[in-house]
Design a protein around this motif. Structure first.
Motif, PDB file in Angstrom:
ATOM      1  N   ARG A 189      51.404 -69.226   1.667  1.00 21.33           N
ATOM      2  CA  ARG A 189      52.455 -67.996   1.881  1.00 21.33           C
ATOM      3  C   ARG A 189      51.279 -66.308   1.553  1.00 21.33           C
ATOM      4  O   ARG A 189      52.578 -65.992   1.345  1.00 21.33           O
ATOM      5  N   GLN A 190      50.395 -66.673   1.091  1.00 23.94           N
ATOM      6  CA  GLN A 190      49.260 -66.036   0.561  1.00 23.94           C
ATOM      7  C   GLN A 190      49.181 -64.757   1.760  1.00 23.94           C
ATOM      8  O   GLN A 190      49.228 -63.500   1.222  1.00 23.94           O
ATOM      9  N   THR A 191      49.079 -65.388   2.712  1.00 23.06           N
ATOM     10  CA  THR A 191      49.290 -63.622   3.268  1.00 23.06           C
ATOM     11  C   THR A 191      50.553 -62.921   4.060  1.00 23.06           C
ATOM     12  O   THR A 191      50.183 -62.153   4.999  1.00 23.06           O
ATOM     13  N   ALA A 192      51.599 -63.639   3.527  1.00 25.56           N
ATOM     14  CA  ALA A 192      52.474 -62.717   3.920  1.00 25.56           C
ATOM     15  C   ALA A 192      53.463 -61.973   3.021  1.00 25.56           C
ATOM     16  O   ALA A 192      54.372 -62.537   2.147  1.00 25.56           O
ATOM     17  N   PRO A 193      53.225 -60.918   2.602  1.00 29.29           N
ATOM     18  CA  PRO A 193      53.741 -60.154   1.099  1.00 29.29           C
ATOM     19  C   PRO A 193      55.400 -60.163   1.357  1.00 29.29           C
ATOM     20  O   PRO A 193      55.522 -60.433  -0.056  1.00 29.29           O
ATOM     21  N   GLU A 194      55.773 -59.619   2.464  1.00 31.95           N
ATOM     22  CA  GLU A 194      57.446 -60.113   2.130  1.00 31.95           C
ATOM     23  C   GLU A 194      58.000 -61.468   1.916  1.00 31.95           C
ATOM     24  O   GLU A 194      58.790 -60.971   1.187  1.00 31.95           O
ATOM     25  N   ILE A 195      57.090 -62.604   2.097  1.00 27.87           N
ATOM     26  CA  ILE A 195      57.594 -63.605   1.841  1.00 27.87           C
ATOM     27  C   ILE A 195      57.435 -63.948   0.466  1.00 27.87           C
ATOM     28  O   ILE A 195      58.296 -64.543  -0.491  1.00 27.87           O
ATOM     29  N   VAL A 196      56.246 -63.311  -0.106  1.00 26.97           N
ATOM     30  CA  VAL A 196      55.530 -63.829  -1.664  1.00 26.97           C
ATOM     31  C   VAL A 196      56.930 -63.027  -2.981  1.00 26.97           C
ATOM     32  O   VAL A 196      57.492 -63.491  -3.292  1.00 26.97           O
ATOM     33  N   GLU A 197      57.034 -62.182  -1.447  1.00 23.84           N
ATOM     34  CA  GLU A 197      57.818 -61.742  -3.018  1.00 23.84           C
ATOM     35  C   GLU A 197      59.248 -61.802  -2.648  1.00 23.84           C
ATOM     36  O   GLU A 197      60.192 -61.681  -3.810  1.00 23.84           O
ATOM     37  N   ILE A 198      59.815 -62.424  -1.502  1.00 19.33           N
ATOM     38  CA  ILE A 198      61.231 -62.624  -1.586  1.00 19.33           C
ATOM     39  C   ILE A 198      60.832 -64.075  -2.427  1.00 19.33           C
ATOM     40  O   ILE A 198      62.331 -63.960  -3.704  1.00 19.33           O
ATOM     41  N   MET A 199      60.667 -64.937  -2.298  1.00 21.18           N
ATOM     42  CA  MET A 199      60.334 -66.297  -2.846  1.00 21.18           C
ATOM     43  C   MET A 199      60.213 -65.845  -4.783  1.00 21.18           C
ATOM     44  O   MET A 199      60.485 -66.813  -5.237  1.00 21.18           O
ATOM     45  N   GLU A 200      59.103 -65.349  -5.268  1.00 21.32           N
ATOM     46  CA  GLU A 200      59.282 -64.839  -6.432  1.00 21.32           C
ATOM     47  C   GLU A 200      60.407 -64.403  -6.868  1.00 21.32           C
ATOM     48  O   GLU A 200      60.055 -64.839  -7.839  1.00 21.32           O
ATOM     49  N   ARG A 201      60.825 -63.985  -6.694  1.00 22.68           N
ATOM     50  CA  ARG A 201      62.101 -63.084  -6.744  1.00 22.68           C
ATOM     51  C   ARG A 201      63.223 -64.265  -7.413  1.00 22.68           C
ATOM     52  O   ARG A 201      63.644 -63.785  -8.339  1.00 22.68           O
ATOM     53  N   HIS A 202      63.566 -65.363  -6.387  1.00 26.25           N
ATOM     54  CA  HIS A 202      64.058 -66.314  -6.314  1.00 26.25           C
ATOM     55  C   HIS A 202      64.078 -67.611  -7.655  1.00 26.25           C
ATOM     56  O   HIS A 202      65.052 -68.494  -7.844  1.00 26.25           O
ATOM     57  N   CYS A 203      62.382 -67.746  -7.685  1.00 26.03           N
ATOM     58  CA  CYS A 203      62.268 -69.384  -8.171  1.00 26.03           C
ATOM     59  C   CYS A 203      62.411 -69.048  -9.043  1.00 26.03           C
ATOM     60  O   CYS A 203      61.885 -68.345  -9.842  1.00 26.03           O
ATOM     61  N   ASP A 204      62.682 -70.733 -10.077  1.00 26.27           N
ATOM     62  CA  ASP A 204      62.310 -70.602 -11.494  1.00 26.27           C
ATOM     63  C   ASP A 204      60.106 -70.646 -11.736  1.00 26.27           C
ATOM     64  O   ASP A 204      60.103 -70.138 -13.212  1.00 26.27           O
ATOM     65  N   HIS A 205      59.904 -71.224 -11.064  1.00 24.26           N
ATOM     66  CA  HIS A 205      58.880 -71.394 -11.165  1.00 24.26           C
ATOM     67  C   HIS A 205      57.794 -71.254  -9.624  1.00 24.26           C
ATOM     68  O   HIS A 205      57.825 -71.180  -8.664  1.00 24.26           O
ATOM     69  N   SER A 206      56.866 -70.620  -9.857  1.00 23.86           N
ATOM     70  CA  SER A 206      55.762 -70.070  -8.560  1.00 23.86           C
ATOM     71  C   SER A 206      54.683 -70.398  -8.545  1.00 23.86           C
ATOM     72  O   SER A 206      53.946 -70.122  -9.912  1.00 23.86           O
ATOM     73  N   PHE A 207      54.013 -70.656  -7.387  1.00 25.00           N
ATOM     74  CA  PHE A 207      52.780 -71.426  -7.600  1.00 25.00           C
ATOM     75  C   PHE A 207      51.833 -70.800  -6.793  1.00 25.00           C
ATOM     76  O   PHE A 207      51.997 -71.505  -5.157  1.00 25.00           O
ATOM     77  N   ARG A 208      50.938 -69.910  -6.359  1.00 27.34           N
ATOM     78  CA  ARG A 208      50.128 -70.367  -5.548  1.00 27.34           C
ATOM     79  C   ARG A 208      48.925 -70.306  -4.861  1.00 27.34           C
ATOM     80  O   ARG A 208      48.122 -70.236  -3.633  1.00 27.34           O
ATOM     81  N   THR A 209      48.392 -71.736  -6.100  1.00 31.26           N
ATOM     82  CA  THR A 209      47.312 -72.190  -5.285  1.00 31.26           C
ATOM     83  C   THR A 209      47.625 -74.238  -6.323  1.00 31.26           C
ATOM     84  O   THR A 209      49.125 -74.138  -6.694  1.00 31.26           O
ATOM     85  N   MET A 210      47.653 -75.091  -5.182  1.00 35.08           N
ATOM     86  CA  MET A 210      47.684 -76.267  -5.982  1.00 35.08           C
ATOM     87  C   MET A 210      47.324 -76.302  -7.131  1.00 35.08           C
ATOM     88  O   MET A 210      48.007 -77.680  -7.631  1.00 35.08           O
ATOM     89  N   GLU A 211      46.226 -76.291  -7.559  1.00 35.69           N
ATOM     90  CA  GLU A 211      46.036 -76.270  -8.628  1.00 35.69           C
ATOM     91  C   GLU A 211      47.256 -76.644 -10.162  1.00 35.69           C
ATOM     92  O   GLU A 211      46.805 -77.070 -11.024  1.00 35.69           O
ATOM     93  N   GLU A 212      47.101 -74.674  -9.823  1.00 34.74           N
ATOM     94  CA  GLU A 212      48.555 -74.366 -10.486  1.00 34.74           C
ATOM     95  C   GLU A 212      49.515 -75.327 -10.854  1.00 34.74           C
ATOM     96  O   GLU A 212      50.269 -75.226 -11.631  1.00 34.74           O
ATOM     97  N   PHE A 213      50.207 -75.884  -8.940  1.00 39.48           N
ATOM     98  CA  PHE A 213      51.059 -76.913  -9.222  1.00 39.48           C
ATOM     99  C   PHE A 213      50.669 -77.702 -10.001  1.00 39.48           C
ATOM    100  O   PHE A 213      51.671 -78.659 -11.122  1.00 39.48           O
ATOM    101  N   GLU A 214      49.349 -78.949  -9.683  1.00 41.04           N
ATOM    102  CA  GLU A 214      48.970 -80.226 -10.723  1.00 41.04           C
ATOM    103  C   GLU A 214      49.256 -79.825 -11.768  1.00 41.04           C
ATOM    104  O   GLU A 214      49.515 -79.905 -13.213  1.00 41.04           O
ATOM    105  N   ASN A 215      48.688 -78.265 -12.405  1.00 37.30           N
ATOM    106  CA  ASN A 215      48.414 -78.101 -14.113  1.00 37.30           C
ATOM    107  C   ASN A 215      49.873 -78.638 -14.356  1.00 37.30           C
ATOM    108  O   ASN A 215      50.321 -79.053 -15.769  1.00 37.30           O
ATOM    109  N   PHE A 216      50.619 -77.642 -14.079  1.00 40.23           N
ATOM    110  CA  PHE A 216      52.301 -77.484 -14.365  1.00 40.23           C
ATOM    111  C   PHE A 216      52.718 -78.611 -14.647  1.00 40.23           C
ATOM    112  O   PHE A 216      53.712 -79.468 -15.460  1.00 40.23           O
ATOM    113  N   LEU A 217      52.811 -79.521 -12.973  1.00 38.73           N
ATOM    114  CA  LEU A 217      52.894 -81.046 -13.492  1.00 38.73           C
ATOM    115  C   LEU A 217      53.075 -81.817 -14.588  1.00 38.73           C
ATOM    116  O   LEU A 217      53.554 -82.819 -15.069  1.00 38.73           O
ATOM    117  N   PHE A 218      51.556 -82.025 -15.150  1.00 37.14           N
ATOM    118  CA  PHE A 218      50.899 -82.644 -15.450  1.00 37.14           C
ATOM    119  C   PHE A 218      50.075 -82.387 -17.523  1.00 37.14           C
ATOM    120  O   PHE A 218      49.736 -83.817 -17.860  1.00 37.14           O
TER     121      PHE A 218
END
Length: 225
Positions: A189-218
């Motif tokens: 979703r990084q090419t859609a700034p409206e969606i980025v703004e909506i989702m980052e405002r509501h989430c507990d954790h936000s991951f813009r890359t798969m690497e960030e997600f993997e590091n968080f999990l493990f």
């Protein structure tokens, strides 16, 4: 020990890149038949499904009735079973690492069990432990919390042992109803700034890359597979 023993994953544009490859083209094809002459841009499709949810978008913007949903589903299923969307790079490694540590993988999606199972077997070599699909009906499909209740009861888990991972608001709304941690899958979703703004405002954790997600999990595992 896993940070979250159970990953509750959305499918489309969280695990596989399907919006631009299958879902949007198939919906446009359905509109040509059901609502001739009605335009729909990819941007509006993305924004409306994110903010409102797919079924709500169909009602709010195109006044779909039960017969329209039935025909739209037939068109979509035909397309998605003929065109398999690619998995996001790195997802295979993450899911296999999670399973190797004894973790559960449940899918809560508006797609069908048929295409979700096919995608998992083709891309990852295994099927999810449970699938809660869009055919469950309004009372049981997300944003209803019923899938989370069923997972917790079925596997004897608490709400703190689940992580919902989704790229859109229905998954977030589902998680909020049971105080389950919600992670925004932002890698598509990084090419859609409206969606980025909506989702980052509501989430507990936000991951813009798969690497960030993997590091968080493990990050707390002492061994790397």
């Amino acid at each position: 020990m896993l940070k979250y023993p159970c990953l509750v994953l959305d499918h489309d544009d969280t695990v596989v890149r399907s919006e631009e490859t299958v879902n949007y083209p198939s919906f446009c094809k359905a509109l040509e038949e059901l609502r001739p002459g009605t335009p729909l841009s990819l941007r509006d499709f993305s924004l409306w499904t994110c903010q409102e949810g797919f079924f709500e978008m169909c009602v709010n913007h195109f006044e779909f009735q039960e017969k329209d949903f039935k025909r739209q589903f037939e068109i979509w299923l035909n397309e998605v079973m003929r065109h398999m969307p690619p998995a996001f790079p790195g997802m295979d490694r993450i899911l296999k690492k999670h399973r190797a540590q004894g973790g559960l993988i449940c899918v809560v999606s508006h797609s069908s069990t048929e295409n979700i199972t096919r995608d998992y077997l083709a891309h990852f070599g295994f099927a999810p432990d449970r699938i809660y699909d869009g055919e469950l009906g309004e009372e049981k499909r997300k944003p209803s919390a019923w899938p989370l209740d069923d997972i917790m009861e079925r596997y004897g888990l608490s709400n703190r042992e689940l992580l919902v991972v989704d790229d859109m608001m229905p998954g977030c709304q589902m998680a909020e109803k049971r105080n389950v941690d919600f992670a925004w899958a932002g890698w598509y979703r990084q090419t859609a700034p409206e969606i980025v703004e909506i989702m980052e405002r509501h989430c507990d954790h936000s991951f813009r890359t798969m690497e960030e997600f993997e590091n968080f999990l493990f990050s707390n595992l002492t061994s790397v597979l």
